[in-house]
Motif scaffolding. Structure first.
Motif, PDB file in Angstrom:
ATOM      1  N   SER A 140       0.847  -1.189   0.000  1.00 39.02           N
ATOM      2  CA  SER A 140       0.000   0.000   0.000  1.00 39.02           C
ATOM      3  C   SER A 140       0.883   1.239   0.000  1.00 39.02           C
ATOM      4  O   SER A 140       1.628   1.480   0.957  1.00 39.02           O
ATOM      5  N   THR A 142      -0.062   4.311   0.246  1.00 37.00           N
ATOM      6  CA  THR A 142      -0.464   5.274   1.273  1.00 37.00           C
ATOM      7  C   THR A 142      -0.024   4.825   2.663  1.00 37.00           C
ATOM      8  O   THR A 142       0.223   5.663   3.536  1.00 37.00           O
ATOM      9  N   GLU A 143       0.095   3.519   2.885  1.00 40.56           N
ATOM     10  CA  GLU A 143       0.637   3.049   4.165  1.00 40.56           C
ATOM     11  C   GLU A 143       2.108   3.422   4.296  1.00 40.56           C
ATOM     12  O   GLU A 143       2.581   3.764   5.387  1.00 40.56           O
ATOM     13  N   ARG A 170      -9.070   7.480  -4.818  1.00 40.70           N
ATOM     14  CA  ARG A 170      -8.901   6.807  -3.524  1.00 40.70           C
ATOM     15  C   ARG A 170      -7.525   7.090  -2.940  1.00 40.70           C
ATOM     16  O   ARG A 170      -7.386   7.411  -1.753  1.00 40.70           O
ATOM     17  N   GLN A 171      -6.495   6.966  -3.772  1.00 43.91           N
ATOM     18  CA  GLN A 171      -5.142   7.246  -3.297  1.00 43.91           C
ATOM     19  C   GLN A 171      -5.034   8.682  -2.800  1.00 43.91           C
ATOM     20  O   GLN A 171      -4.475   8.941  -1.726  1.00 43.91           O
ATOM     21  N   ARG A 173      -7.446  10.675  -1.735  1.00 49.23           N
ATOM     22  CA  ARG A 173      -8.235  10.856  -0.515  1.00 49.23           C
ATOM     23  C   ARG A 173      -7.471  10.343   0.704  1.00 49.23           C
ATOM     24  O   ARG A 173      -7.431  11.002   1.754  1.00 49.23           O
ATOM     25  N   GLU A 174      -6.860   9.180   0.578  1.00 43.18           N
ATOM     26  CA  GLU A 174      -6.111   8.617   1.697  1.00 43.18           C
ATOM     27  C   GLU A 174      -4.895   9.478   2.029  1.00 43.18           C
ATOM     28  O   GLU A 174      -4.570   9.684   3.206  1.00 43.18           O
ATOM     29  N   SER A 177      -6.120  12.532   3.920  1.00 38.82           N
ATOM     30  CA  SER A 177      -6.532  12.235   5.295  1.00 38.82           C
ATOM     31  C   SER A 177      -5.336  12.002   6.209  1.00 38.82           C
ATOM     32  O   SER A 177      -5.428  12.193   7.425  1.00 38.82           O
ATOM     33  N   LEU A 178      -4.208  11.612   5.623  1.00 36.08           N
ATOM     34  CA  LEU A 178      -2.985  11.403   6.403  1.00 36.08           C
ATOM     35  C   LEU A 178      -2.259  12.709   6.707  1.00 36.08           C
ATOM     36  O   LEU A 178      -1.351  12.736   7.536  1.00 36.08           O
TER      37      LEU A 178
END
Length: 225
Positions: A140, A142-143, A170-171, A173-174, A177-178
């Protein structure tokens, strides 16, 4: 979040700034090759097209040569050029030397958290993890960003994360949010993320409802008789 355009098309950079504030432009050897212009001519055009930072990648393989290329790039406009340097041993050696001289750098091509931590300790201003590349390896992206942000905070490092190779809403947005520091995407990706069919539907509904009562879809339209 800082917004960078990952493109060397001057016309598209100008068009994009008409609807979204840009913090700068990022390029790489592939993007520059697509522009089919000599590098330093292109840099001048990009500097004129936007008011922000222009990031340009070095091409050399040894530390000495990377440092020399980085300084040559920065000399074009010291306050606005940031050299991008690959995440290799030679690259990090160059980042250390440039950082000691007060020059900003972006370390590019990151896939893992250790790479980002090494780059930050070397003195990188930005690190650029490739989100979609990581996702394609069934990890991931984003992780990786989340872990980089946590590591930088834990160790008191000022290095910013500029997410690259971002392909989907999606990428994005994540990443948002981080609290990701920056993102770089081509104009078409920004536009794809901006657009949504339900937004279009809402606008059509507004127009239909208005036109049912008024003669034209204008602020000063008369009522229908």
């Amino acid at each position: 979040m800082e917004f960078f355009a990952d493109i060397a098309d001057v016309a598209q950079v100008k068009e994009m700034q008409e609807w979204l504030p840009l913090d700068g432009v990022t390029t790489n050897p592939t993007i520059v090759a697509r522009a089919k212009k000599e590098l330093f001519t292109l840099i001048e055009e990009l500097l004129a097209a936007c008011e922000g930072i222009v990031q340009v990648q070095t091409l050399a393989y040894s530390t000495e040569e990377i440092v020399a290329e980085a300084k040559r790039l920065v000399a074009v406009e010291p306050s606005r050029i940031i050299p991008k340097i690959p995440c290799t041993q030679a690259g990090l050696g160059a980042v250390m030397r440039l950082s000691k001289e007060g020059l900003r750098t972006t370390v590019t091509g990151l896939i893992t958290v250790p790479q980002g931590l090494f780059a930050a300790r070397a003195g990188a201003t930005y690190v650029a993890p490739y989100i979609n590349w990581v996702d394609s390896m069934e990890w991931s992206g984003t992780e990786v960003v989340a872990e980089l942000l946590a590591a930088f905070e834990a160790y008191g490092l000022d290095t910013k994360v500029i997410a690259a190779s971002v392909k989907t809403a999606r990428q994005f947005r994540e990443l948002a949010s981080l609290g990701t520091n920056a993102v770089t995407m081509p104009p078409e990706t920004y536009k794809t993320i901006l657009e949504h069919p339900l937004t279009d539907k809402a606008l059509r509904n507004f127009a239909d409802n208005w036109n049912g009562v008024f003669q034209e879809y204008k602020l000063d339209s008369k009522l229908k008789g």
